[in-house]
Design an enzyme around this catalytic site. Structure first.
Site, PDB file in Angstrom:
ATOM      1  N   ARG A  75       0.863  -1.188   0.000  1.00 15.31           N
ATOM      2  CA  ARG A  75       0.000   0.000   0.000  1.00 15.31           C
ATOM      3  C   ARG A  75       0.898   1.236   0.000  1.00 15.31           C
ATOM      4  NH1 ARG A  75      -4.351  -0.290   4.514  1.00 15.31           N
ATOM      5  NH2 ARG A  75      -5.236  -1.884   3.172  1.00 15.31           N
ATOM      6  N   ARG A 144      -2.775   6.433   9.451  1.00 18.76           N
ATOM      7  CA  ARG A 144      -2.697   5.981   8.044  1.00 18.76           C
ATOM      8  C   ARG A 144      -2.739   7.147   7.070  1.00 18.76           C
ATOM      9  NH1 ARG A 144      -4.590   0.591   7.771  1.00 18.76           N
ATOM     10  NH2 ARG A 144      -4.102  -0.457   9.707  1.00 18.76           N
ATOM     11  N   LYS A 208      -5.015   0.765  14.547  1.00 16.76           N
ATOM     12  CA  LYS A 208      -4.917   1.710  13.427  1.00 16.76           C
ATOM     13  C   LYS A 208      -5.607   3.029  13.751  1.00 16.76           C
ATOM     14  CE  LYS A 208      -7.063  -1.218  10.602  1.00 16.76           C
ATOM     15  NZ  LYS A 208      -7.866  -1.827   9.536  1.00 16.76           N
ATOM     16  N   LYS A 210      -7.156   6.715  11.784  1.00 18.56           N
ATOM     17  CA  LYS A 210      -7.465   7.282  10.459  1.00 18.56           C
ATOM     18  C   LYS A 210      -7.932   8.725  10.560  1.00 18.56           C
ATOM     19  CE  LYS A 210      -8.431   2.816   8.505  1.00 18.56           C
ATOM     20  NZ  LYS A 210      -9.378   1.948   7.809  1.00 18.56           N
ATOM     21  N   CYS A 425     -15.091  -3.210  -1.889  1.00 14.43           N
ATOM     22  CA  CYS A 425     -13.742  -3.462  -1.369  1.00 14.43           C
ATOM     23  C   CYS A 425     -13.093  -4.556  -2.212  1.00 14.43           C
ATOM     24  CB  CYS A 425     -13.805  -3.879   0.092  1.00 14.43           C
ATOM     25  SG  CYS A 425     -14.385  -5.571   0.292  1.00 14.43           S
ATOM     26  N   CYS A 431      -7.794 -10.807  -0.406  1.00 16.64           N
ATOM     27  CA  CYS A 431      -7.998 -10.470   1.001  1.00 16.64           C
ATOM     28  C   CYS A 431      -8.206 -11.729   1.841  1.00 16.64           C
ATOM     29  CB  CYS A 431      -9.200  -9.547   1.171  1.00 16.64           C
ATOM     30  SG  CYS A 431      -9.457  -9.157   2.914  1.00 16.64           S
ATOM     31  N   CYS A 470     -16.710  -8.706   3.869  1.00 18.88           N
ATOM     32  CA  CYS A 470     -16.849  -9.037   5.288  1.00 18.88           C
ATOM     33  C   CYS A 470     -17.226  -7.773   6.043  1.00 18.88           C
ATOM     34  CB  CYS A 470     -15.546  -9.661   5.822  1.00 18.88           C
ATOM     35  SG  CYS A 470     -14.299  -8.447   6.309  1.00 18.88           S
ATOM     36  N   CYS A 474     -14.244  -2.111   4.779  1.00 19.93           N
ATOM     37  CA  CYS A 474     -13.252  -1.358   3.990  1.00 19.93           C
ATOM     38  C   CYS A 474     -13.892  -0.489   2.910  1.00 19.93           C
ATOM     39  CB  CYS A 474     -12.253  -2.319   3.371  1.00 19.93           C
ATOM     40  SG  CYS A 474     -11.375  -3.264   4.619  1.00 19.93           S
TER      41      CYS A 474
HETATM   42 FE1  SRM Z   1      -9.419  -2.244   5.201  1.00 19.86          FE
HETATM   43  C1  SRM Z   1      -8.182  -4.925   6.840  1.00 19.86           C
HETATM   44  C2  SRM Z   1      -8.323  -3.439   2.275  1.00 19.86           C
HETATM   45  C3  SRM Z   1     -10.060   0.742   3.766  1.00 19.86           C
HETATM   46  C4  SRM Z   1     -11.405  -1.416   7.869  1.00 19.86           C
HETATM   47  N1  SRM Z   1      -8.356  -3.878   4.674  1.00 19.86           N
HETATM   48  C5  SRM Z   1      -7.906  -4.852   5.509  1.00 19.86           C
HETATM   49  C6  SRM Z   1      -6.982  -5.822   4.757  1.00 19.86           C
HETATM   50  C7  SRM Z   1      -5.584  -5.328   4.884  1.00 19.86           C
HETATM   51  C8  SRM Z   1      -7.126  -7.302   5.151  1.00 19.86           C
HETATM   52  C9  SRM Z   1      -6.182  -7.848   6.174  1.00 19.86           C
HETATM   53  O1  SRM Z   1      -6.034  -7.274   7.283  1.00 19.86           O
HETATM   54  O2  SRM Z   1      -5.612  -8.910   5.903  1.00 19.86           O
HETATM   55  C10 SRM Z   1      -7.548  -5.627   3.321  1.00 19.86           C
HETATM   56  C11 SRM Z   1      -6.593  -5.967   2.178  1.00 19.86           C
HETATM   57  C12 SRM Z   1      -7.360  -6.468   0.988  1.00 19.86           C
HETATM   58  C13 SRM Z   1      -6.574  -6.518  -0.269  1.00 19.86           C
HETATM   59  O3  SRM Z   1      -6.327  -7.637  -0.766  1.00 19.86           O
HETATM   60  O4  SRM Z   1      -6.224  -5.468  -0.808  1.00 19.86           O
HETATM   61  C14 SRM Z   1      -8.082  -4.222   3.397  1.00 19.86           C
HETATM   62  N2  SRM Z   1      -9.103  -1.465   3.391  1.00 19.86           N
HETATM   63  C15 SRM Z   1      -8.725  -2.143   2.285  1.00 19.86           C
HETATM   64  C16 SRM Z   1      -8.843  -1.299   1.035  1.00 19.86           C
HETATM   65  C17 SRM Z   1      -7.764  -1.592   0.005  1.00 19.86           C
HETATM   66  C18 SRM Z   1     -10.241  -1.506   0.441  1.00 19.86           C
HETATM   67  C19 SRM Z   1     -10.454  -0.994  -0.957  1.00 19.86           C
HETATM   68  O5  SRM Z   1     -11.008  -1.767  -1.730  1.00 19.86           O
HETATM   69  O6  SRM Z   1     -10.137   0.156  -1.257  1.00 19.86           O
HETATM   70  C20 SRM Z   1      -8.784   0.097   1.667  1.00 19.86           C
HETATM   71  C21 SRM Z   1      -7.377   0.624   1.807  1.00 19.86           C
HETATM   72  C22 SRM Z   1      -7.377   2.005   2.400  1.00 19.86           C
HETATM   73  C23 SRM Z   1      -6.031   2.642   2.454  1.00 19.86           C
HETATM   74  O7  SRM Z   1      -5.559   3.097   1.413  1.00 19.86           O
HETATM   75  O8  SRM Z   1      -5.474   2.760   3.555  1.00 19.86           O
HETATM   76  C24 SRM Z   1      -9.344  -0.196   3.056  1.00 19.86           C
HETATM   77  N3  SRM Z   1     -10.457  -0.582   5.750  1.00 19.86           N
HETATM   78  C25 SRM Z   1     -10.697   0.495   4.967  1.00 19.86           C
HETATM   79  C26 SRM Z   1     -11.746   1.288   5.530  1.00 19.86           C
HETATM   80  C27 SRM Z   1     -12.355   2.544   4.893  1.00 19.86           C
HETATM   81  C28 SRM Z   1     -11.692   3.795   5.342  1.00 19.86           C
HETATM   82  O9  SRM Z   1     -10.725   3.766   6.112  1.00 19.86           O
HETATM   83  O10 SRM Z   1     -12.157   4.855   4.933  1.00 19.86           O
HETATM   84  C29 SRM Z   1     -12.151   0.666   6.703  1.00 19.86           C
HETATM   85  C30 SRM Z   1     -13.314   1.099   7.619  1.00 19.86           C
HETATM   86  C31 SRM Z   1     -13.009   2.280   8.458  1.00 19.86           C
HETATM   87  C32 SRM Z   1     -12.438   1.860   9.773  1.00 19.86           C
HETATM   88  O11 SRM Z   1     -11.237   1.627   9.836  1.00 19.86           O
HETATM   89  O12 SRM Z   1     -13.192   1.728  10.731  1.00 19.86           O
HETATM   90  C33 SRM Z   1     -11.325  -0.515   6.837  1.00 19.86           C
HETATM   91  N4  SRM Z   1      -9.694  -3.008   7.062  1.00 19.86           N
HETATM   92  C34 SRM Z   1     -10.604  -2.549   7.984  1.00 19.86           C
HETATM   93  C35 SRM Z   1     -10.604  -3.447   9.115  1.00 19.86           C
HETATM   94  C36 SRM Z   1     -11.500  -3.315  10.382  1.00 19.86           C
HETATM   95  C37 SRM Z   1     -10.920  -2.371  11.366  1.00 19.86           C
HETATM   96  C38 SRM Z   1     -11.687  -2.329  12.640  1.00 19.86           C
HETATM   97  O13 SRM Z   1     -11.594  -1.339  13.366  1.00 19.86           O
HETATM   98  O14 SRM Z   1     -12.371  -3.280  12.969  1.00 19.86           O
HETATM   99  C39 SRM Z   1      -9.673  -4.473   8.823  1.00 19.86           C
HETATM  100  C40 SRM Z   1      -9.307  -5.668   9.693  1.00 19.86           C
HETATM  101  C41 SRM Z   1      -8.462  -5.321  10.865  1.00 19.86           C
HETATM  102  O15 SRM Z   1      -7.908  -4.224  10.962  1.00 19.86           O
HETATM  103  O16 SRM Z   1      -8.348  -6.188  11.718  1.00 19.86           O
HETATM  104  C42 SRM Z   1      -9.131  -4.164   7.522  1.00 19.86           C
HETATM  105 FE1  SF4 Z   2     -11.177  -7.732   3.021  1.00 22.96          FE
HETATM  106 FE2  SF4 Z   2     -13.320  -7.437   4.551  1.00 22.96          FE
HETATM  107 FE3  SF4 Z   2     -11.805  -5.345   3.973  1.00 22.96          FE
HETATM  108 FE4  SF4 Z   2     -13.287  -6.375   2.100  1.00 22.96          FE
HETATM  109  S1  SF4 Z   2     -14.061  -5.460   3.977  1.00 22.96           S
HETATM  110  S2  SF4 Z   2     -11.110  -5.826   1.872  1.00 22.96           S
HETATM  111  S3  SF4 Z   2     -13.243  -8.526   2.583  1.00 22.96           S
HETATM  112  S4  SF4 Z   2     -11.169  -7.068   5.167  1.00 22.96           S
END
Ligand code: SRM
Ligand code: SF4
Length: 566
Positions: A75, A144, A208, A210, A425, A431, A470, A474
């Site tokens: 990333r 981030r 994390k 944000k 996402c 993922c 899930c 994201c």
């Molecule tokens: Fe996310 C984890 C992809 C924005 C909440 N996110 C992941 C992981 C890294 C999976 C992992 O931990 O193994 C995903 C990688 C998938 C892949 O193959 O690329 C992933 N998140 C993404 C992206 C690429 C989605 C997309 O299609 O654009 C976004 C990358 C953003 C960036 O450039 O930094 C992405 N993730 C978000 C957002 C939206 C936002 O921030 O505006 C959220 C929800 C907001 C929040 O954080 O509350 C988000 N991602 C999560 C979570 C749940 C966090 C939580 O508090 O519960 C996880 C899992 C974790 O952290 O345990 C996660």
């Molecule tokens: Fe992966 Fe869930 Fe985030 Fe989608 S929402 S990229 S399935 S961790």
């Protein structure tokens, strides 16, 4: 008094990692496996990478007793989403040479590369840095990529907020020398030298963190999904200061009521000069009071819910040494992008293109590369996974338009308003947490819904729709009017009723339905919306007024879900 709880294992890992080094260098040098140890994987996140495997072929490899098909996700931080044409070309080169031939534009205005194998990881990261980009703190328990409204039509106000978001990003970037040492062959810090991490300390943050900067009336950065947001208050074209919002977040776990998405609290107002300090102090309060015993309860939203928003404001004021001013009025209209060409106050043009699922591939990728080769302005990644070709001088426009035409991009935004307001996402196959498809699933669902919209005369009515594999959220599904949240292979929880401006959480409408069942459920609701909506009524408001979604909180529904009026 209850016994002191044990810290989460990641806390010990951070303490023992010598500022994020651990055994990463050794693990990366080990060519006997394409993977890394569990601890190394956790530390690697702070360096902007995740170990993944191709889930499409996982079962086949297991059958043949082969190691998983490991590769890495990288990333790349793009503070405020602004990248130069040179940086675009670099990402394009890396996608071809080391990744899976695609560039992913994320929901936080960053780039992602998927499919980079271990032996190429260091080289790829070096090349990213050679183009003045980096990956440090793109993931991990730190701040981030800082989001910022990318729409340049906002003239001077926009330039101010972009600068502010870049300043916040720089100020909160970890100071550790580990990144340079491991990836850029930087000099090793001698073990006798005490390194310091002035803001984070040895254990960084509990989880994390944000940050986003919004410019009303656009909420395209979705402030309610961020731990901390600044909402620009613009008077006569000038930013006079920012409202401060804290404690937003999406992630939850199916069946675990202690986890939930939460809207942010807007707690005060600060001047432009105070923004970086406010950001630092919010981070420090969370560093000192966040829950380090349970990672599912470690985000700022839980720190605030455990103690109250009033407590948080008092603590923040104490850390600042002065009080935030009272919240100023503002209004968001929507959280989508504004597509097509716009002209700014300097006579330059900006084109917001639609990139489905943020995945730049095939012909579109070739076209955008050709554009980057001649473009004199910049590229802006939007929080809705789209792309703005920005600052196009009038004399540059015909050549760019010719390339857009040649590569099928000129009409990218001539889609149904539903598709233009969609986010999916990544989910499968990369993922590791995906329970169902999203990026590969949503386009087909929209195609089916488009038939209903077309018949109902709603092709041009903006309804936000988001799908995630899930409930981690994201694609910020809980802030959309229609959401599909992956539950199991082929099964989704269907949510309805989010605020059109991303200012109200949606609610669970049906559990564990297939895509087909969801479309059958949605069809009569869309038809009723077309026939019986009130003047200017958004889909999210309609489903509540019409009784599809209860307007009352029953104790099990999401926190603070009642703000009906946008
Ligand atoms: Fe996310 C984890 C992809 C924005 C909440 N996110 C992941 C992981 C890294 C999976 C992992 O931990 O193994 C995903 C990688 C998938 C892949 O193959 O690329 C992933 N998140 C993404 C992206 C690429 C989605 C997309 O299609 O654009 C976004 C990358 C953003 C960036 O450039 O930094 C992405 N993730 C978000 C957002 C939206 C936002 O921030 O505006 C959220 C929800 C907001 C929040 O954080 O509350 C988000 N991602 C999560 C979570 C749940 C966090 C939580 O508090 O519960 C996880 C899992 C974790 O952290 O345990 C996660
Ligand atoms: Fe992966 Fe869930 Fe985030 Fe989608 S929402 S990229 S399935 S961790």
């Amino acid at each position: 008094m209850s016994e002191e709880k044990k810290l989460a294992s990641n806390e010990y890992l951070k303490i023992g990692s010598n500022y994020l080094r651990g055994t990463l260098a050794e693990g990366l040098a080990d060519t006997s496996t394409g993977g890394l140890t569990e601890d190394e994987q956790q530390l690697l996140k702070f360096h902007g990478c995740y170990l993944q495997d191709d889930r499409d072929i996982r079962a086949g490899r297991r059958k043949h007793k082969l190691e998983k098909a490991f590769s890495f996700l990288i990333r790349v931080r793009v503070p405020g989403g602004v990248a130069t044409p040179e940086q675009w070309i670099k990402m394009d080169d890396l996608a071809t040479n080391f990744a899976n031939g695609t560039i992913k534009l994320t929901t936080r205005q960053a780039f992602q590369l998927h499919g980079v194998i271990k032996t190429q990881l260091k080289r790829t990261i070096k090349e990213i840095n050679s183009a003045a980009m980096d990956t440090i703190a793109a993931c991990g328990d730190v701040n981030r990529n800082v989001m910022c409204n990318p729409n340049p039509y906002l003239s001077e106000a926009h330039a101010d907020v972009l600068k502010i978001s870049q300043n916040i990003s720089e100020h909160l970037t970890p100071a550790t020398g580990a990144y340079h040492e491991i990836w850029l062959d930087g000099e090793k810090v001698e073990s006798t030298q005490e390194e310091v991490e002035p803001i984070y300390g040895k254990t960084y943050l509990p989880r994390k963190f944000k940050i986003a900067v919004a410019v009303p009336p656009s909420n395209d950065v979705d402030i309610h999904a961020n731990d901390l947001s600044f909402v620009a208050i613009v008077e006569e074209g000038k930013v006079v200061g920012y409202n401060v919002a804290v404690g937003g977040g999406m992630g939850m776990t199916h069946g675990d009521e202690n986890t939930y998405p939460r809207l942010a609290d807007i707690i005060g107002f600060c001047t432009p000069e105070q923004v970086v300090e406010v950001a630092e102090k919010v981070v420090l309060v969370q560093r000192d009071f966040g829950d380090r015993t349970n990672r599912k309860h470690a985000r700022l939203k839980y720190t605030i819910d455990d103690r109250s928003a009033d407590w948080f404001l008092e603590k923040l004021n104490e850390y600042l040494g002065y009080d935030l001013e009272p919240v100023r009025e503002f209004k968001f209209d929507d959280n989508g992008d504004r597509f097509g060409w716009v002209e700014d106050h300097e006579g330059n043009f900006h084109l917001n293109l639609f990139i489905e699922g943020g995945r730049v591939r095939d012909e579109a990728r070739t076209g955008l590369r050709k554009i980057a080769e001649i473009h004199q302005g910049d590229f802006r990644l939007t929080g809705n996974q789209n792309l703005i070709i920005a600052k196009v001088a009038p004399k540059e426009r015909p050549a760019i338009e010719a390339l857009l035409e040649e590569y099928g991009l000129l009409k990218s935004h001539e889609q149904s308003a539903l598709r233009l307001n969609s986010i999916a996402c990544v989910a499968l196959p990369t993922c590791g947490l995906a329970l169902a498809e999203a990026e590969r699933g949503l386009p087909g669902v929209i195609t089916e819904l488009e038939q209903v919209l077309e018949e109902s005369g709603l092709r041009h009515d903006a309804i936000t729709i988001r799908m995630t594999g899930c409930p981690n959220g994201c694609g910020r599904p809980f802030l959309s009017e229609i959401a599909f949240v992956g539950r199991a292979p082929g099964k989704y929880n269907l949510y309805l009723g989010g605020g059109h401006a991303g200012d109200r959480l949606n609610k669970l409408y049906r559990e564990a339905v297939t895509r087909e069942e969801a479309i059958t459920l949605l069809t009569p609701i869309i038809q009723a919306y077309a026939k019986t909506r009130e003047e200017g009524e958004t889909f999210g408001n309609f489903v509540i007024r019409a009784g599809y979604i209860a307007a009352t909180v029953n104790g099990l529904d999401f926190h603070k879900n009642l703000k009906l009026e946008a």
